[in-house]
Design an enzyme around this catalytic site. Sequence first.
Site, mmCIF file in Angstrom:
data_model
loop_
_atom_site.group_PDB
_atom_site.id
_atom_site.type_symbol
_atom_site.label_atom_id
_atom_site.label_comp_id
_atom_site.label_asym_id
_atom_site.label_seq_id
_atom_site.Cartn_x
_atom_site.Cartn_y
_atom_site.Cartn_z
ATOM 1 N N LYS A 191 54.627 25.022 27.098
ATOM 2 C CA LYS A 191 53.635 23.942 27.156
ATOM 3 C C LYS A 191 52.614 24.150 26.048
ATOM 4 O O LYS A 191 51.843 25.105 26.052
ATOM 5 C CB LYS A 191 52.900 23.920 28.499
ATOM 6 C CG LYS A 191 52.087 22.622 28.606
ATOM 7 C CD LYS A 191 50.903 22.697 29.522
ATOM 8 C CE LYS A 191 49.656 23.218 28.917
ATOM 9 N NZ LYS A 191 48.970 22.325 27.961
ATOM 10 N N GLU A 265 47.370 37.099 26.421
ATOM 11 C CA GLU A 265 46.658 37.349 25.168
ATOM 12 C C GLU A 265 45.419 36.467 25.225
ATOM 13 O O GLU A 265 45.525 35.246 25.122
ATOM 14 C CB GLU A 265 47.587 37.011 23.996
ATOM 15 C CG GLU A 265 47.156 37.670 22.718
ATOM 16 C CD GLU A 265 46.235 36.779 21.918
ATOM 17 O OE1 GLU A 265 45.002 36.914 22.102
ATOM 18 O OE2 GLU A 265 46.725 35.961 21.136
ATOM 19 N N CYS A 299 41.211 34.002 18.067
ATOM 20 C CA CYS A 299 40.884 34.926 19.173
ATOM 21 C C CYS A 299 40.423 36.270 18.636
ATOM 22 O O CYS A 299 39.596 36.928 19.244
ATOM 23 C CB CYS A 299 42.080 35.086 20.090
ATOM 24 S SG CYS A 299 43.598 35.413 19.218
ATOM 25 N N GLU A 396 32.238 34.504 23.493
ATOM 26 C CA GLU A 396 33.139 34.080 22.425
ATOM 27 C C GLU A 396 32.729 32.655 22.036
ATOM 28 O O GLU A 396 32.852 31.730 22.841
ATOM 29 C CB GLU A 396 34.567 34.095 22.967
ATOM 30 C CG GLU A 396 35.610 33.805 21.933
ATOM 31 C CD GLU A 396 37.025 33.879 22.488
ATOM 32 O OE1 GLU A 396 37.251 33.465 23.640
ATOM 33 O OE2 GLU A 396 37.913 34.338 21.756
#
Length: 791
Positions: A191, A265, A299, A396
């Site tokens: 997906k 992850e 990331c 983040e």
Amino acid sequence: MALIKDILRTMDYGPSPESSEHVLSWLERHKAGFGLFINGRFTNPGALFDVFNPATGERIAGATQGSPADIDAAVTAARRAQPKWAALSGYGRAKHLYALARHVQKRERFLAVLETIDNGKPIRESRDIDVPLVARHFYHHAGWASLVDSEFPGTRPVGVCGQIIPWNFPLLMLAWKIAPALAAGNSVVLKPAEYTPLTALAFAEICVEAGLPAGVVNIVTGDGATGAALVAHAGVDKIAFTGSTEVGRAIRKATAGTGKKLSLELGGKSPFVVFDDADLDSAVEGVVDAIWFNQGQVCCAGSRLLAAEGIADAMYAKLRARMAKLRAGDPLDKSTDVGAIVAPVQLERIERLMREGAAEGLDFWRADDVLPNRGCFYPPTLVTGVEPASILAREEIFGPVLVASTFRTPDEAVALANNTRYGLAASVWTENVNRAFEVAARLKAGVVWINSTNLFDAASGFGGYRESGFGREGGREGLIEYRAPDAPKGKPYPPAAAPLIASPGLTPSQESAGGLDRTAKLYVGGKQTRPDSGYSYAVLDPRGNEVGLAGLGNPKDVRNAVEAAAKASSWGAATAHNRAQVLYYVAENLSARAGEFARRLRTMTGASARAAEAEVETSVRRAFFYAGFADKFDGAIHATRSRFVTLAMNEPWGIMGIVCPNEAPLLSLVSLVMPAVAMGNCVVVVPSSLHPLSATDFYSILDTSDVPAGVVNIVTGETNALAATLAEHDGVDALWYVGDHPGAAKVEALSAGNLKATWLTTTQPDWSRAEGREFLSRAVQVKNIWTPYGE
Ligand code: NDP
């Protein structure tokens, strides 16, 4: 048109847009909307969601919102296709992966332009980084397809893999997921992210062109609900997810107890550490690649600059000068450095975090560049004087924002760098090789780049420590995530025994008055300690006769044991030779007291003399085996880019929880504890609850074998209750559990807090054979350190 003499005066770049003609006509052909790719064919478009070009805000396509029924159809197709795919020879699968790689290369320009239009990233990046790495991934894993059977004996494909990817590297993340899964003999349902489904759909066309068997790759577009349906589907054997820590945690909970394999992850807040002897000009270019690459939507972005106090001002000055030259604008222009933010929602998130930073009084700097007056853009930003507690240092941001602070000593740099719940990547800049490696070793991150940043290659593992997730993608480390051990042969563990019955035992005053306390105590920090509850429980032989009392440990005892383990962390830094010596000593002492341990096993478990002696003998052999391995379970040097050494280092987790089963009480304990401590971990062990006395005898062996205090801590009691405390404890980095299914399910669900890695065994192994590399590889996490060489 500008005159050459004017251009020479200003030295400005002229416009150099990449042609989007082919992509636009492809989009035009699909203007009725894209269907889903299931069983080798596209379905008719269903309920559509809009896909936008973030650089212009224009709608460019409609993609189908995949429903649970669509997920079911895709999983069914993948299930049907998987056995045939796995039954192909490795070479047969390799040919398909090569074909995919070649077709990606043939369509390289098309895919790069499509990615840029869909995601907003500069064409220079999609053309020179994303798409070439996609091809590299398929080539590399074509090789693994041929090698997987010989290189991973005793394993099989996992089955059907559900793969969920984010929007920041849409096609590259697809390749990172699909290439290893296929190489290892699995089929997939993928997906893509809702914002960026288009290159995945183009890849589906490539699968058809390249003749991939139907059902091996299925692509279902949709939103988070589509992803959740994939996670929940009973026909999926493994979930591989890349995205936010929040969703990763939800997936950990959703898959708990289902037996699905999982790799995560997740996010990061990666430090970029510049020492005073660094080459500042190179470091500044490094920052550009660390945080302005893909608008900081990476990331592993080096989003926290830590600069040595002595050079910080010079570094900031150079950075500002460089920022003034960054060109933000049309992502399709070949001279654009900074493209568009993926979507208005993401832009708002960046703006919200920056407002919160501004409310803290932080100092922002931006060049006076003019951003396009439409589309989703955010200017490269430098924030200096950021305290570790500031929201911008903790969260983040996932945007082009660099937060900077200073340090005085290498110790302070390491402390600041590790002061985050994440642990994905780090970058270290210094001309001193000794310092570079010392700092790299001390950083808690899955990838460390020395004098470089944001380098990726299919041959190197990528993935995080701590809340950045677990599992690796790429190389040998990544491939194993797509294999499962050959079908387990043992019987499932029966439900844990009835609750243990607490008895008060003797009070300290009775004891000092001359009573004899037969209660085996807990073993914490190298000392025998009374359980916090003050209670013990009766240990019975098979006929129900009491053979002793063991401490009834509770959550407080587990917490004390974890604290003791944390104090013993120098064990992980000891040389492997030292650890080997200590473990040989353990083995030797156990051997010297073999008779006594065998007698204990006989009285406690009712085993025959022969069986008890054999269990002790195998335990001694096992202890020698792991003592021997302590200095031999090496890492690797991956063949990645030219002029780079990529060191894959096996590092201990830190603190491990180990929960033992009832059977083979001595052998199972030794089989689990020895590999963990051989690799440098400190452990908190919950031994067999029914037969704990072999474990409590074992601490006298530890005492006499120079095992430092706190390296092995033993807490007896109700195993599943103590396992739950270990699972919830954020100080425990990894947890091995051997026992019943409900206990295992609880361990997985409760471990979502700090996203600790778990290893669960719910069928009874043959303990006489339970040894080998798998135990060692489960006792470490791999850190990849990239080091350039040459002038
Ligand atoms: P998400 O974690 O929400 O999305 C990642 C993928 O998971 C997408 O395909 C998403 O679908 C899907 N998804 C969302 N909810 C679920 C669910 N409950 N079950 C299964 N799949 C689900 O990240 P966002 O795109 O929302 O970004 C939010 C933040 O996450 C960013 O600001 C950034 O901080 C971080 N992030 C980190 C990434 C990384 O590489 N580590 C990548 C992307 C984001 P859909 O796209 O349709 O929502």
